[in-house]
Design an enzyme around this catalytic site. Structure first.
Site, PDB file in Angstrom:
ATOM      1  N   TYR A 167     -17.175  36.008  11.629  1.00  0.00           N
ATOM      2  CA  TYR A 167     -16.719  35.024  12.611  1.00  0.00           C
ATOM      3  C   TYR A 167     -17.120  33.636  12.107  1.00  0.00           C
ATOM      4  O   TYR A 167     -18.308  33.349  11.934  1.00  0.00           O
ATOM      5  CB  TYR A 167     -17.394  35.313  13.945  1.00  0.00           C
TER       6      TYR A 167
ATOM      7  N   TYR B 209      -7.400  31.087  14.529  1.00  0.00           N
ATOM      8  CA  TYR B 209      -8.531  31.261  15.447  1.00  0.00           C
ATOM      9  C   TYR B 209      -8.122  32.185  16.580  1.00  0.00           C
ATOM     10  O   TYR B 209      -7.663  31.746  17.632  1.00  0.00           O
ATOM     11  CB  TYR B 209      -8.970  29.902  15.980  1.00  0.00           C
TER      12      TYR B 209
END
Lengths: 403, 136
Positions: A294, A344
């Protein structure tokens, strides 16, 4: 590690389908519409039909555009498992975890896990979508906007990065090295939103958002949806795609203690999650071939690498600076361009690229050795963490352990 | 009639009244747990350290150190357009809690992690004061 004798991770869950909408800054349809498209694509990818799906796990983004109401919207009937899950950016990893456990326990056979969001609309900028001034809090909560604390995650992650820089001497160039190596991968990913090559000079020339973060330290706000289909390892073997086995999982939630004695800005939940996940998978940090982390910010990649043990605490800056994370490097990381240069979709960004790499379907950017693929999903301001260890070999851990 | 954006200002409410009343007197007020003596920021209903809920307001030293800081360049609120670049800081109070605030009396370039600071109250709306921090 002591796990229930009846739990056999390598006989547990597998990811059998992946569906991704276009990743875009254009508003084409609602989050629900995007979710429907991603789920349909994931079902087709697996070689299944809609009626095969008997579980649905839902993760909404910043606009909360999908909810439990997604089930009737998509016309799923008689599901055996459904939930709208929220542990911020770690939810995608958690959805795959809970789905894997559910199929192994017999609660369901085929679970669709979806993230969908459409924060960008005409007249709504990325900054307004994520860091806007819509709320007017009262009481002590009203102090933050009065000081100018806007930009939410941008600001709080920038302050976390500053703490790391002050404690360990981490430099702006080192943050920039993450942006550059991640972009190098994105140039080879047709789904990535930013595919122009980037130099360290480009990085330094990108405008400040909140020091120490330049624009290129920050993720790209994206409209889109990603779904995966989780089924049993056994069943996955009979489906269309190469199975992606979930051989390890773990979570860590440090809880953001904002008081003396804690260094929550420079320590993530990966410290806890890694031991559970590696222990379950029977692999060590040295066995990991591909890292999908992430990366809402450059700093997140760096601190996450430290917390999984790829380098020591505080050495993340030096570790990333030589380009080892990039194409051809010794530690391929965020091979689709991550969230920084790819798209994203919260935790579904690392999950989706991990599925592609584990299957060996990465095309030009495929990492040749992909037996053990690490996925980190990260939420809040380093508050929540969920780890997956994926492999094309359900016995990868046994194989590594027998070396 | 002006269309200029209103600057965000602190808005005291009932539960934060002891804090803002203290700020108006130039005193930094914190809650402290009567059971385990932990100090708290911001206002809380239960003590995060012992889960009891017997909290009292006490005067804090107003001293601390800069835990971390940033310098904001992006204009997220139109009323702050003329303020950028402005600093944001997290100060660790000597009593333990970390406070999100801002620094005064120092240029952005001179702020350092670990810098000893002292509270300095600023009137941000008529009669409404908020703590900022200055080097000591």
């Amino acid at each position: 590690m002591a796990y229930s004798a009846s739990f056999n991770p390598s006989g547990g869950g597998a990811i059998a389908g992946l569906g991704m909408t276009a990743m875009t800054r254009d508003y084409t349809k609602s989050a629900s519409g995007l979710a429907a498209e991603a789920i349909r694509l994931a079902i087709e990818d697996a070689g299944l039909t809609k009626d095969d799906v008997d579980g649905l796990l839902i993760n909404a983004g910043v606009t909360q555009g999908v909810s439990l109401g997604l089930q009737p919207t998509l016309g799923f009937r008689n599901l055996k498992l459904v939930n709208h899950m929220n542990a911020a950016g770690s939810t995608a990893g958690q959805m795959v975890q809970f789905a894997s456990l559910a199929v192994q326990a017999g609660l369901a056979t085929t679970v669709a896990c979806v993230f969908a969001d459409a924060p960008l609309r005409p007249g709504v900028s990325a900054g307004a979508a994520y860091g806007g001034a819509a709320n007017r809090p009262r009481g002590m909560a009203s102090l933050a906007p009065a000081y100018g604390f806007f930009g939410a995650a941008n600001t709080m992650y920038a302050l976390a990065a500053r703490r790391h820089m002050a404690l360990y001497g981490t430099t702006q160039d080192q943050l920039g090295a993450v942006a550059v190596s991640t972009r190098a991968w994105a140039t080879m990913n047709p789904a990535a939103m930013q595919r122009e090559p980037m130099t360290l000079e480009d990085y330094h020339n990108s405008r400040w958002i909140v020091e120490p973060f330049h624009l290129f330290d920050c993720t790209l706000v994206t409209n889109g949806a990603i779904a995966v289909i989780v089924t049993s390892a056994e069943r996955a073997r009979d489906l269309k795609q190469p199975p992606v086995y979930v051989i390890g999982m773990g979570q860590g939630h440090p809880g953001n203690p904002r008081r003396a004695g804690y260094e929550n800005e420079v320590n993530t939940g990966a410290i806890t999650a890694r031991d559970t996940a590696f222990g379950m998978a029977g692999v060590g940090v040295g066995d990991v071939d591909v890292r999908e982390l992430y990366d809402c910010y450059t700093y997140t990649t760096m601190v996450t690498l430290e917390d999984y043990g790829f380098c020591r605490k505080g050495e993340g800056g030096a570790f990333v600076a030589d380009g080892r994370l990039g194409p051809g490097g010794s530690h391929p990381t965020n091979t689709g361009g991550g969230q920084l240069s790819g798209y994203y979709m919260w935790g579904m960004t690392p999950v989706s690229e991990a599925v592609i790499q584990t299957r060996g379907q990465g095309g030009e950017r495929q990492v040749p050795q992909h037996d053990v693929v690490l996925v980190s999903t990260q939420g809040g301001i380093l508050d929540h963490h969920a780890t997956l260890i994926l492999s094309p070999d359900p016995a990868a851990g046994t194989a590594k352990g027998s070396r | 009639m002006t269309t200029e954006a209103q600057r965000p200002v602190p808005a005291p409410d009932d539960e934060s009244a002891p804090f803002f009343d203290g700020a108006a007197r130039g005193v930094l007020m914190l809650q402290r747990c009567r059971d385990c003596s932990a100090f708290h920021w911001p206002v809380c209903e239960v003590c995060t350290e012992c889960l009891r809920d017997d909290l009292e307001w006490v005067e804090a030293s107003g001293r601390g150190t800069v835990h971390t800081f940033g310098v904001m360049h992006r204009v997220y609120h139109p009323a702050l357009a003329k303020d950028v670049p402005y600093n944001l800081a997290v100060v660790e109070l000597d009593e333990g809690p970390r406070v999100s605030a801002a620094m005064v009396g120092v240029s952005n370039e001179k702020i350092r992690v670990g810098m000893p600071v002292q509270v300095a109250f600023e009137e941000m709306a008529p009669g409404v004061f908020a703590p900022k921090f200055k080097p000591r």
